[in-house]
Motif scaffolding. Structure first.
Motif, PDB file in Angstrom:
ATOM      1  N   ASP C 206       0.811  -1.217   0.000  1.00 53.15           N
ATOM      2  CA  ASP C 206       0.000   0.000   0.000  1.00 53.15           C
ATOM      3  C   ASP C 206       0.846   1.269   0.000  1.00 53.15           C
ATOM      4  OD1 ASP C 206      -2.207  -1.509  -0.044  1.00 53.15           O
ATOM      5  OD2 ASP C 206      -2.766  -1.229   2.052  1.00 53.15           O
ATOM      6  N   TYR C 207       1.990   1.228   0.707  1.00 58.42           N
ATOM      7  CA  TYR C 207       2.762   2.468   0.803  1.00 58.42           C
ATOM      8  C   TYR C 207       3.381   2.864  -0.527  1.00 58.42           C
ATOM      9  CZ  TYR C 207       6.369  -1.011   1.785  1.00 58.42           C
ATOM     10  OH  TYR C 207       7.173  -2.108   1.737  1.00 58.42           O
ATOM     11  N   ILE C 208       3.546   1.912  -1.426  1.00 60.04           N
ATOM     12  CA  ILE C 208       4.025   2.253  -2.762  1.00 60.04           C
ATOM     13  C   ILE C 208       2.919   2.986  -3.515  1.00 60.04           C
ATOM     14  CG2 ILE C 208       4.806   1.310  -4.977  1.00 60.04           C
ATOM     15  CD1 ILE C 208       6.898   1.119  -2.826  1.00 60.04           C
ATOM     16  N   ARG C 209       1.702   2.519  -3.324  1.00 59.87           N
ATOM     17  CA  ARG C 209       0.564   3.200  -3.935  1.00 59.87           C
ATOM     18  C   ARG C 209       0.487   4.636  -3.414  1.00 59.87           C
ATOM     19  NH1 ARG C 209      -4.909   0.566  -2.418  1.00 59.87           N
ATOM     20  NH2 ARG C 209      -4.345   1.695  -0.530  1.00 59.87           N
ATOM     21  N   THR C 210       0.702   4.776  -2.100  1.00 59.83           N
ATOM     22  CA  THR C 210       0.692   6.125  -1.519  1.00 59.83           C
ATOM     23  C   THR C 210       1.748   6.995  -2.191  1.00 59.83           C
ATOM     24  OG1 THR C 210       0.132   5.096   0.570  1.00 59.83           O
ATOM     25  CG2 THR C 210       0.757   7.403   0.637  1.00 59.83           C
ATOM     26  N   ALA C 211       2.950   6.435  -2.326  1.00 61.42           N
ATOM     27  CA  ALA C 211       4.038   7.208  -2.922  1.00 61.42           C
ATOM     28  C   ALA C 211       3.687   7.598  -4.354  1.00 61.42           C
ATOM     29  CB  ALA C 211       5.328   6.407  -2.893  1.00 61.42           C
TER      30      ALA C 211
END
Lengths: 455, 336, 313
Positions: C206-211
């Motif tokens: 998910d944090y890649i999506r956030t980035a």
């Protein structure tokens, strides 16, 4: 029914639609439950295993790997039955042959083989029993036996059915023309089928001289037979070691995970300790330590277990013991992790709440859910066991001659690597293929069995 | 031209499909709506109705095998679907931001909150100094109600609670003052009390930074609280759209009605039983020939079995896609 | 951090003690005596045993080992180089240095080449480059080290005469090439595979999506957000790698005739030179345990979630 040709789904004015379309009264009659249900096409639900099998089949790389591995299995387990050579037999005058080469004698017989319709040749037999034995002997052809008597042990002879006459004849190798393969002086041994006497020994006939596909080693052993045998030994060692690891690791891990508390804590500290021991150092020591006592036990204990162990050889038993002592820790950790994870799942809590016993929970809930991880880890354990065995064999601690494993074959080949590189290539390639295909099959299994990666 | 001035975002007949081995899944099947400046729109629907997919296609985060197969997205007068990856990257985080459902996994665990907040500024502005970025990040954290912001900046996500992380996510999304914020179920993963706080923060900050919001949720209560207008989605289509009051007090589509009947209400007298919606959402791989909601609809008619309903304009921007709206007219016509 | 390190060092010493005990009992379980030769008489053996303290009860012998080791006295060789202090054999005759040099360089090669290869493969997922790297790494982890070592030797030293057959004391750069490749190739491939997998795993987080939603450049997403997270499983693997490289050194040192510790270990096990076996085991084990410690601390640096005192949580 109404005519819809003029309306688009984005038309937002009801009157426009009402003007454009003529509805029939039954259009707005309530639909029945049956009609509503028929709108939906139900997809078949697929069981976990069927779904996994489908995913595995869709994985081309793994399927090809599986196919190649099966070919290697056929090579290792059925192959030895198809070739006339055995892994331990030393063929005199056939030493140090290259791939597909014949020794002088073999070449001579190969030349003359068209003269016969099935034959037995002393030069094609292993060193110690090259002679045609003295006494009553027989050969069989089309279900009939042909008996003959030998006056003395003889070498350099071919006994076979003459193609032209159909008689059983004896030919001396020296009577074959080395250039053309023409045969002179065939002695007729039998013309008609006859009953052999009691205690007569049979000579197995062959149709042609089988080449040494991979060549022979320095003492005249057929390398293809040895490679087949070595592959079999390596695969069996791998599977056995993986099973040992599976059994010990999963029992230990399950007990640890299920007990929890202090038991779990102590059991896991033990695992950590074993984990931090550089196992190869201990393995080497163990190999040296266990070898002699094991040999002693095998030689002197009359028990059937010792007999079975003797068949395997002390080197292989040492490898199994090593795996049983040191290599189960990874499996134990994985199983414990799975158990802990599954224990937290609601359905297990529900089962406990419903009063299901430990046994039932293990059997009905934990085991089926662990199976995926167990299968994958076991499958990937096999190549690592094969690696370890080959490593030990390389250091001279694995199986001992005349037995062979792929590792020991590679190791044997090293001394003469510059002269006979093919001796290393064949077993090394087979070894690499086994490890490679098993890795790929294991990867495929992981993708297929791990629902988290489900697409 | 005036049309684009009035609306920040115009989505027209957007179609998004996932091309799976089993076939094409029409996750979003022709939806249209307009979103004005400073407007908050709710998109409501159950799981798998295509709400998030729709949002991802606006911000250009649609992952393979998903693909926009039709329609247009006009943002602030620009056609977003014609943008290449680099142009889209410049829009993301600067003009359009997004916050996600699970704050526990949406922040990178190995970098500090401050680092991740400042990154949102730095990746759109090469010239910004570290101090400036730091100050703005601290300011933003204070704005979303995080106390002790300076200290929080140097902490890692795992040192914060879920509510704190979601606040940080909101701060991160709004730090470059985007024109549009897409909030994809921002409160679903949080405790109820925290949900209320986060909603308050969002309402408050929306007024302060003047941003439009698309609020994606399956929680109608949340919608009533923050939204100006609502789109109700079912199986890849908007079934009803309108002003928040119209949707709540005068729902027209059977699905919206069923959805409202299935949730508890405090503003009405009596203790009515909650009525669940029977059945399960349809399989988008094999959608029915007629109305998508037909199989679960209590009011299903024969016509619904075979033909998808068009939208009916119910006035004041309230539209609903159901054959029932045409029943009366058809009956009159029949009489005449 | 300090108390954690102290705790870990304590645990490491305990493990070492245990390894000493295991080694000691295993050594003594080897049938026969180190002094048993065809012409030795029982009296001679007894005399030799007495001379080296081998006549004392086992537990006393073990205690002596431990006490002497604590004093820094590793004993003297019984057979291989009779009378020479073991410390000199290991440390002053260059054996340890040779093995350490080879091991560390191989480890460095595994990391420095393996991780970027994994990143490149993950970054170019689905392209021919990824395909090539996948085939290379998959085949790479299926080739036994000794086969690779022998093939290299046969090709580059024997056939082509480019590289020396005998690497000896590793005096020039040429003599390093083949031993290092043989020792590190498997681990380069394994690390690359692992990096690729965990990188792809990280990219789906998910944090890649956030980035991405923040508008971070793809390159930065891979290098900053995905890489550091995907390093965590790679670092976990480095502990076993160290142990594995020592294994590899046994093979490589005998193939390329390098008089290192690995080769020596095999020889002294065979000849039952108790003090040398013990010392070599302890030194090599200490190396592995030390590397495990380093790995755990590196872990902490990469992953702030790990609080070191409670790794399981």
């Amino acid at each position: 029914m109404a005519d819809f040709s003029k309306i688009s789904p984005f038309q937002v004015d009801p009157s426009a639609i009402e003007e454009a379309v003529t509805f029939s009264p039954e259009d707005f009659e309530p639909a029945s439950e049956g009609e509503k249900e028929s709108m939906v096409e139900k997809r078949k639900s697929v069981s976990y295993w069927k779904d996994a099998a489908r995913r595995f089949k869709a994985n081309h790389v793994s399927m090809v790997a599986l196919f190649i591995f099966i070919l290697v299995l056929i090579f290792a387990f059925i192959g030895p039955k198809l070739i006339p050579y055995s892994y331990g037999d030393q063929y005199r005058s056939s030493q140090k042959l290259g791939p597909r080469e014949f020794s002088e004698g073999e070449a001579l017989i190969a030349k003359a083989s068209s003269y016969f319709d099935g034959f037995y040749a002393t030069a094609l037999q292993p060193g110690s029993i090259t002679a045609v034995m003295k006494g009553e002997q027989y050969v069989t052809k089309s279900g009939k036996t042909y008996a003959f008597t030998q006056e003395k042990n003889e070498e350099g002879v071919i006994i076979g059915f003459e193609k032209s006459s159909g008689n059983l004849v004896k030919v001396y190798e020296k009577d074959i023309d080395p250039a053309t393969g023409a045969v002179k002086n065939a002695t007729v041994l039998a013309e008609e089928p006859s009953e052999p006497a009691e205690g007569a020994s049979e000579l197995k006939l062959v149709k042609r001289v089988f080449p040494h596909m991979f060549g022979t080693d320095s003492v005249g052993r057929d390398l293809m037979a040895r490679t087949m045998y070595g592959a079999r030994v390596s695969i069996l060692i791998g599977i056995m070691a993986a099973l040992i690891v599976l059994i010990i690791g999963s029992i230990y891990g399950a007990i640890s995970g299920l007990s929890g508390g202090t038991v779990d804590f102590i059991m896991m500290r033990i695992v950590e300790l074993i984990y931090s021991i550089p196992e190869v150092l201990i393995v080497l020591l163990l190999q040296v330590v266990l070898r002699e006592p094991l040999q002693e036990w095998i030689d002197h204990s009359g028990s059937s277990l010792a007999h079975a162990a003797g068949a395997l050889g002390s080197g292989i038993i040492c490898i199994f013991i090593t795996f049983a002592l040191l290599y189960w820790v990874t499996m134990a950790r994985i199983v414990r992790g799975q158990v802990l994870q599954l224990r937290k799942q609601e359905y297990v809590t529900a089962a406990i709440a419903l009063g299901a016993g430990n046994k039932r929970i293990i059997r009905r809930h934990l085991l089926p859910n662990c199976v995926g991880a167990l299968v994958i880890t076991t499958c990937l354990q096999i190549p690592s066991a094969i690696f370890l065995e080959s490593f030990l064999s390389f250091l001279g601690l694995g199986v001992s001659a005349p037995m062979a494993s792929l590792g020991s074959l590679c190791s044997d080949a090293l001394q003469t690597i510059t002269l006979y590189p093919y001796r290393l290539i064949y077993p090394a390639v087979i070894l690499t293929i086994i490890v490679l295909t098993l890795n790929l099959v294991g990867d495929g299994l992981r993708d297929a069995l791990d629902p988290r990666l489900k697409k | 031209m005036e049309e684009t001035k009035k609306n920040l975002l115009e989505v027209k007949d957007l179609k998004v499909s996932f091309f799976t081995p089993a076939g094409e899944v029409k996750a979003v099947d022709g939806i249209s709506y307009n979103l004005g400046y400073n407007e908050v729109m709710g998109i409501v629907g159950e799981s798998g109705s295509g709400k998030s997919v729709e949002a991802y296609s606006i911000i250009g985060l649609l992952q393979k095998p998903g693909k926009v197969v039709g329609g247009s997205i006009t943002f602030d007068g620009q056609d977003l679907l014609s943008f290449d990856e680099e142009q889209m990257r410049n829009v993301r985080g600067k003009d359009i931001s997004m916050i996600f459902q699970n704050p526990m996994t949406c922040l990178n665990p190995v970098y500090t909150i401050g680092n991740q907040l400042m990154e949102a500024l730095q990746c759109h502005d090469d010239k910004i100094t570290k101090e400036e970025a730091w100050d703005r990040a601290v300011h933003m954290l204070e704005l979303v109600g995080i106390n002790n912001a300076e200290k929080r900046m140097t902490q890692y996500p795992h040192e914060h609670s879920g509510g704190m992380r979601q606040r940080a996510m909101i701060a991160m999304a709004l730090i470059s003052e985007p024109k549009l914020l897409i909030a994809d179920e921002p409160t679903t993963a949080l405790d109820v009390t925290i949900q209320a706080q986060i909603l308050d923060v969002m309402k408050d900050i929306q007024k302060r930074v003047n941003t439009s919001i698309i609020f994606i949720t399956h929680n109608l209560g949340v919608v009533a609280e923050v939204c100006d207008k609502v789109s109700v989605m079912y199986a890849g289509k908007i079934v009803e759209q309108g002003d928040v009051n119209d949707i709540f007090y005068n729902p027209q589509h059977p699905y919206t009605k069923a959805l409202l009947a299935s949730m508890p209400r405090l503003d009405e007298d009596g203790h009515e039983r909650l009525i669940p919606i029977e059945g399960t959402p349809i399989d988008l791989l094999n959608p029915p020939q007629g109305c998508n909601f037909g199989p679960r609809c209590k009011e299903c008619r024969k016509i619904c079995l075979s033909k998808k309903p068009p939208y009916a304009d119910l006035g004041n921007g309230h539209i609903s896609a159901c054959w029932l709206h045409f029943m009366e007219g058809a009956a009159k016509k029949e009489e005449a | 951090m300090v108390s954690y390190t102290l705790k870990r060092v304590g645990a490491a010493l305990l493990t070492l003690l245990l390894i000493m005990a295991i080694t000691f009992f295993l050594m003594n379980a080897i049938p026969g005596s180190p002094f048993l030769t065809e012409k030795s008489t029982p009296q001679q053996i007894a005399l030799a045993n007495a001379k080296y303290g081998l006549d004392k009860p086992l537990i006393v012998q073990l205690k002596n080992y431990v006490v002497n080791y604590l004093k820094g006295d590793l004993g003297t060789s019984l057979k291989m180089q009779e009378g020479t202090p073991v410390k000199d054999i290991i440390f002053h005759q260059g054996k340890f240095v040779l093995s350490i040099k080879l091991g560390l360089i191989s480890l460095a090669v595994a990391v420095i080449i393996g991780i970027p290869l994994g990143c490149i493969a993950a970054y170019n997922r689905g392209t021919w480059l990824d395909g090539f790297l996948r085939v290379m790494t998959t085949v790479g982890v299926a080739i036994p080290g000794f086969v690779l070592a022998t093939l290299l030797l046969a090709t580059f030293a024997v056939k082509l005469h480019i590289l020396p057959t005998n690497s000896g004391q590793l005096t020039d750069w040429k003599s390093y090439i083949m031993p290092i490749i043989s020792m590190s190739f498997y681990y380069v491939c394994y690390v690359a595979k692992l990096t690729r997998t965990s990188m792809l795993d990280a990219i789906n987080q998910d944090y890649i999506r956030t980035a991405r939603a923040k508008g971070v450049k793809t390159k930065m997403i891979v290098l900053k957000h995905a890489l550091r997270n995907s390093l965590i499983p790679v670092i976990t693997y480095l502990g076993p790698v160290t142990a594995g490289i020592i294994t590899g050194s046994f093979v490589v040192e005998s193939t390329f005739q390098i008089p290192g510790l690995g080769k020596y270990y095999v020889q002294c096990v065979m000849s039952r030179d108790y003090p040398v076996i013990m010392a070599t085991t302890v030194v090599l084990s200490a190396l592995v345990i030390f590397m495990n410690l380093v790995v755990d601390i590196a872990y902490k640096i990469v992953d702030p979630r790990i609080t070191l005192t409670n790794k399981e949580a």
